[in-house]
Design a protein around this motif. Structure first.
Motif, PDB file in Angstrom:
ATOM      1  N   THR A 130       0.824  -1.638  -0.300  1.00  0.00           N
ATOM      2  CA  THR A 130       0.150   0.260  -0.275  1.00  0.00           C
ATOM      3  C   THR A 130       0.976   1.422  -0.396  1.00  0.00           C
ATOM      4  O   THR A 130       0.649   2.647  -0.729  1.00  0.00           O
ATOM      5  N   ASP A 131       2.031   0.981   0.782  1.00  0.00           N
ATOM      6  CA  ASP A 131       2.955   2.598   0.607  1.00  0.00           C
ATOM      7  C   ASP A 131       3.549   2.774  -0.450  1.00  0.00           C
ATOM      8  O   ASP A 131       3.311   3.698  -1.459  1.00  0.00           O
ATOM      9  N   GLU A 132       3.917   1.390  -1.432  1.00  0.00           N
ATOM     10  CA  GLU A 132       4.327   1.877  -2.659  1.00  0.00           C
ATOM     11  C   GLU A 132       3.850   2.010  -3.753  1.00  0.00           C
ATOM     12  O   GLU A 132       3.881   3.345  -4.468  1.00  0.00           O
ATOM     13  N   ALA A 133       2.481   1.754  -3.302  1.00  0.00           N
ATOM     14  CA  ALA A 133       0.968   2.190  -4.323  1.00  0.00           C
ATOM     15  C   ALA A 133       0.927   3.688  -3.723  1.00  0.00           C
ATOM     16  O   ALA A 133       0.645   4.790  -5.005  1.00  0.00           O
ATOM     17  N   MET A 134       0.754   3.997  -3.062  1.00  0.00           N
ATOM     18  CA  MET A 134       0.420   5.525  -2.407  1.00  0.00           C
ATOM     19  C   MET A 134       1.831   6.174  -3.214  1.00  0.00           C
ATOM     20  O   MET A 134       2.059   7.463  -3.312  1.00  0.00           O
ATOM     21  N   GLU A 135       2.435   5.945  -3.595  1.00  0.00           N
ATOM     22  CA  GLU A 135       4.135   6.329  -3.967  1.00  0.00           C
ATOM     23  C   GLU A 135       3.914   6.825  -5.556  1.00  0.00           C
ATOM     24  O   GLU A 135       4.600   7.702  -5.709  1.00  0.00           O
ATOM     25  N   GLN A 136       3.241   5.953  -6.477  1.00  0.00           N
ATOM     26  CA  GLN A 136       3.277   6.127  -7.897  1.00  0.00           C
ATOM     27  C   GLN A 136       1.958   7.019  -7.829  1.00  0.00           C
ATOM     28  O   GLN A 136       0.969   6.198  -7.979  1.00  0.00           O
ATOM     29  N   ASP A 137       2.354   8.411  -7.698  1.00  0.00           N
ATOM     30  CA  ASP A 137       0.988   9.193  -7.810  1.00  0.00           C
ATOM     31  C   ASP A 137      -0.177   8.999 -10.053  1.00  0.00           C
ATOM     32  O   ASP A 137      -0.919   9.350 -10.128  1.00  0.00           O
ATOM     33  N   HIS A 138       1.169   8.833 -10.511  1.00  0.00           N
ATOM     34  CA  HIS A 138       0.745   8.886 -12.288  1.00  0.00           C
ATOM     35  C   HIS A 138      -0.245   7.712 -11.947  1.00  0.00           C
ATOM     36  O   HIS A 138      -0.575   8.181 -13.411  1.00  0.00           O
ATOM     37  N   LEU A 139      -0.541   6.565 -10.787  1.00  0.00           N
ATOM     38  CA  LEU A 139      -0.770   5.108 -11.738  1.00  0.00           C
ATOM     39  C   LEU A 139      -2.911   5.547 -11.071  1.00  0.00           C
ATOM     40  O   LEU A 139      -3.637   5.101 -11.262  1.00  0.00           O
TER      41      LEU A 139
END
Length: 139
Positions: A130-139
């Motif tokens: 979930t943390d890695e997903a939050m860092e990828q705002d372009h997705l």
């Protein structure tokens, strides 16, 4: 007592407001339609029936609730745009109806089935935290 619906205020030949769907609402309905694919992918990646997954980015072991299924390498947006282009559909012309579980669902059952089939055959995924997903705002 009838509730005021702001959409009714613009229901005239000039606005055609009710004929259009909001992009975010359509996005929600399209994501809800393919949610079983993502859950199935996540379940398939659980190690030996343990509720632990591994991030494809960091390699860190993740509990079920901290693991997210991400469309990769082709993003959800690119996949959706390809589907819309192939079927010559405008996003805002996809009709929706209320859905208690997700807020909105695709009204046209045939279109929903087409989208699910397209997604099933073209979607690719990876597990990330979930943390890695939050860092990828372009997705």
């Amino acid at each position: 007592q009838a509730m005021f619906q702001f959409r009714d205020a613009y229901d005239d030949p000039y606005h055609h407001y009710k004929d259009k769907s909001f992009k975010d609402d359509v996005d929600t309905a399209l994501r809800a339609a393919i949610l079983p694919h993502l859950v199935q992918f996540k379940e398939l990646h659980c190690k030996d029936s343990q509720m632990e997954l591994v991030s494809h980015i960091s390699g860190i072991a993740l509990p079920w609730e901290k693991a997210v299924v991400q469309h990769f390498p082709v993003t959800f947006r690119v996949l959706l745009d390809s589907f819309l282009n192939e079927n010559q559909i405008e996003l805002e012309n996809i009709k929706l109806e209320y859905c208690e579980e997700h807020g909105y669902k695709i009204k046209d059952a045939e279109l929903k089935d087409k989208w699910r089939l397209y997604h099933r055959s073209h979607g690719q995924y990876r597990i990330i935290s979930t943390d890695e997903a939050m860092e990828q705002d372009h997705l």
